[in-house]
Enzyme design. Structure first.
Site, PDB file in Angstrom:
ATOM      1  N   HIS A 138      71.291   5.341  25.296  1.00  0.00           N
ATOM      2  CA  HIS A 138      71.138   5.043  26.726  1.00  0.00           C
ATOM      3  C   HIS A 138      72.427   4.392  27.211  1.00  0.00           C
ATOM      4  CE1 HIS A 138      68.253   3.836  30.181  1.00  0.00           C
ATOM      5  NE2 HIS A 138      69.502   3.857  30.615  1.00  0.00           N
ATOM      6  N   HIS A 140      75.482   4.168  29.966  1.00  0.00           N
ATOM      7  CA  HIS A 140      76.168   4.410  31.234  1.00  0.00           C
ATOM      8  C   HIS A 140      77.663   4.329  30.924  1.00  0.00           C
ATOM      9  CE1 HIS A 140      72.666   3.643  34.084  1.00  0.00           C
ATOM     10  NE2 HIS A 140      72.190   3.229  32.913  1.00  0.00           N
ATOM     11  N   LYS A 221      69.299  14.275  32.379  1.00  0.00           N
ATOM     12  CA  LYS A 221      68.736  12.987  32.774  1.00  0.00           C
ATOM     13  C   LYS A 221      68.127  13.089  34.167  1.00  0.00           C
ATOM     14  CE  LYS A 221      67.740   8.649  33.179  1.00  0.00           C
ATOM     15  NZ  LYS A 221      68.734   7.605  33.427  1.00  0.00           N
ATOM     16  N   HIS A 250      63.985   8.355  33.864  1.00  0.00           N
ATOM     17  CA  HIS A 250      63.757   7.040  34.475  1.00  0.00           C
ATOM     18  C   HIS A 250      62.848   7.340  35.660  1.00  0.00           C
ATOM     19  CE1 HIS A 250      65.675   3.204  36.406  1.00  0.00           C
ATOM     20  NE2 HIS A 250      64.658   3.585  37.147  1.00  0.00           N
ATOM     21  N   HIS A 276      63.557   2.960  28.806  1.00  0.00           N
ATOM     22  CA  HIS A 276      62.962   1.631  29.090  1.00  0.00           C
ATOM     23  C   HIS A 276      61.490   1.759  29.496  1.00  0.00           C
ATOM     24  CE1 HIS A 276      64.542   3.024  32.921  1.00  0.00           C
ATOM     25  NE2 HIS A 276      65.755   2.672  32.608  1.00  0.00           N
ATOM     26  N   HIS A 324      71.422  -1.636  40.886  1.00  0.00           N
ATOM     27  CA  HIS A 324      70.803  -0.589  41.707  1.00  0.00           C
ATOM     28  C   HIS A 324      71.156  -0.712  43.183  1.00  0.00           C
ATOM     29  CE1 HIS A 324      68.671   1.465  38.540  1.00  0.00           C
ATOM     30  NE2 HIS A 324      68.463   0.278  38.006  1.00  0.00           N
TER      31      HIS A 324
END
Length: 570
Positions: A138, A140, A221, A250, A276, A324
């Site tokens: 996972h 980024h 994704k 997600h 998650h 976010h």
């Protein structure tokens, strides 16, 4: 006449053997050596006056093809396959054999593929622990410096998405489009890390996804910030089925386009990796965690919630606002953040890991996750669970934590490899796999690796002052080694891609070996090693209490953890 050594004297000289117990770092975890594949009295050991000399443990008269390139002697292997003592033989960057090494002319029991010869280099494994390189699935890709940090912690494979510190990458693990996928494969080509990129799956039209798979994405994704609707889920999985790639998701925290039941319906029994899965990192509020009980779901956690501590909830609100792109002055943004942070589900997450219901653990690097702490937080969680729940039933007979340790190490080694179609080449200490290995002193297990090998070459090591007369004077810290430089990075690392893109990616001129992923669509929760429990999970919509098979599960937050300030000033 045989000479009898005490257990302590033997361990000091040749490392631990069958029945010995070892403490991992400053945790409460103990492992017992299950077996010893070396031969007593015939052990290989390097050094002045030792065994690995010409005509003794080192054989003469063999061609280079018939002897090992690298031999790790008398190592304690900790892997999902077992906790045992053995020599490890490496040839052409891969694990050639595991067992007894040496000179078959004079030593009994030498494995035919483990001859130590003139061209053999040696790493002394006596008193050390060997594990497989970790896999963080996972990622980024926000900055390249993440890879240095992760490598120094024992991670040797990155799977995720991104293009650098773009706003989209800071929030979502997607490398969108053929242009970005090609550029990122090229940009990471000189870094000693196995690499894989996820394309963006948020669309209801298959053509846009197929283009990314054919350009070199190893998977796809789906992220709520791009709109994870049932239509997008269905379309993405349909394309993945066609090309045998994994889908990571997600889900929709706000439940705008549907609830957890809606996403489950869109899966249609097709395999999906839920990121998650507790929900603090994102996902249907408050009950995304129920998906841990589904046979087609491969559930993972990200490390900021692991383990649950007295600081976990407070720090998450700040992380959410930044990652976010939220605004504290907008009430709806604040409500969005608060809906994701629930102490009850975070507490349950610890226990679900200990039960083997949550199969993997990763970082969520710089996007609500710490890239250098996957391994230490895994062992902190295992420690906390032993402290609060005691020995697992499987461990009571041996009065050690072997089963628990194998369960937890599988979460960041073999299971991510299986989930993403890479387990044929990485993920464990097994014959035939790439020699991505981590060497630990037991006192520093989980915190400070002594050596990190990529493809059988040392890429990172604890090293002292380069101007000193010996390697150990201060300042003594983890530094890049020769294997992390020049063209060696390509020779020892893999670029994971879809099978459909192999020919295209070979045209990019990469130094890394282009390696297609396999078996992504056939894998199910039952294939998650030691982490395949399928409980019936329910979450109370009012109190957020979590029940497993009708029983409420919870635990107190930790106030103190191992592998923390004893090892780190900051």
């Amino acid at each position: 006449m045989s000479y009898i050594l005490s257990r302590k004297s033997y361990a000091d000289m040749f490392g631990v053997t069958t029945g010995d117990k070892i403490t991992l770092g400053d945790t409460n975890l103990l492992v017992r050596v299950e077996k010893d594949l070396t031969v007593y009295g015939e052990e290989c050991k390097f050094g002045g006056g030792k065994v690995l000399r010409d005509g003794m443990g080192q054989a003469s008269g063999y061609k280079s093809d018939d002897v090992l390139d690298l031999l790790i002697t008398n190592a304690l292997i900790i892997d999902y396959t077992g906790i045992y003592k053995a020599d490890i033989g490496i040839k052409n960057g891969h694990i050639k054999a595991i067992g007894k090494s040496g000179n078959p002319h004079i030593m009994p029991g030498v494995h035919p593929d483990m001859i130590a010869g003139t061209v053999t280099e040696v790493i002394a494994g006596e008193g050390m622990i060997i594990t497989a390189g970790g896999i963080d699935n996972h990622i980024h890709y926000i900055c390249p410096q993440q890879m240095n940090e992760a490598l120094a912690s024992g991670i040797t494979t990155f799977i995720g998405g991104g293009t650098g510190p773009a706003t989209g990458t800071k929030a979502t693990t997607c490398t969108p489009g053929a242009f970005h996928i090609e550029m990122m494969l090229k940009a990471t080509d000189n870094i000693p890390m196995n690499i894989g990129f996820l394309g963006k799956g948020n669309t209801s039209h298959p053509e846009e996804i197929e283009e990314q798979i054919k350009a070199g994405a190893l998977g796809l994704k789906l992220h709520e910030d791009w709109g994870t609707t049932p239509a997008a889920i269905d379309n993405c999985l349909s394309v993945a089925e066609k090309y045998d790639v994994q889908v990571c998701i997600h889900t929709d925290t706000l439940n705008e386009s549907g609830f957890v039941e809606s996403s489950r319906a869109a899966f249609k029994g097709r395999t999906i990796h839920t990121y998650h899965t507790e929900g603090a990192g994102g996902g249907h509020a408050p009950d995304i965690i129920v998906l841990c009980g589904d046979p087609d779901v491969l559930p993972s956690s990200t490390n900021p919630t692991k383990p649950f501590t007295v600081n976990t909830i407070d720090e998450h609100l700040d992380m959410l606002m930044v990652c976010h792109h939220l605004d504290r002055n907008i009430p709806e943004d604040v409500s969005f953040a608060e809906s994701r942070i629930r102490g009850e589900t975070i507490a349950a997450e610890d226990i679900l890991h200990d039960m083997g219901a949550l199969s993997m653990l990763s970082s969520d690097s710089q996007a609500m996750g710490r890239v250098g702490e996957v391994i230490c937080r895994t062992w902190q969680t295992a420690h906390k669970m032993k402290e609060q729940r005691g020995l697992l039933e499987e461990d009571k007979q041996i009065d050690a934590d072997n089963f628990r340790v194998k369960r937890y190490i599988a979460k960041y080694t073999i299971n991510p490899a299986i989930a993403h179609g890479c387990s044929h080449v990485i993920g464990s200490v097994e014959v035939g796999k790439l020699a991505d290995l981590v060497v630990w002193q037991p006192d520093f297990f989980g915190s400070r690796p002594e050596l990190i090998l990529k493809g059988g070459v040392i890429v990172q090591a604890q090293m002292g002052d380069p101007n000193a007369s010996i390697p150990t004077p201060q300042p003594f810290f983890s530094r890049p080694m020769f294997g992390a430089m020049g063209k060696a990075t390509g020779a020892t690392s893999l670029a994971f891609v879809s099978a459909a893109s192999e020919e295209t990616v070979n045209g990019y001129g990469l130094n890394k070996k282009v390696t297609p992923v396999v078996g992504c669509r056939s894998v199910k929760k039952k294939d998650m090693k030691l982490n395949d429990f399928l409980p019936d999970i329910k979450v109370d919509a009012e109190t957020y209490k979590v029940t497993v098979n009708g029983e409420w599960i919870t635990c107190a937050p930790a106030k103190k953890l191992p592998l923390a300030q004893l090892y780190n000033l900051f």
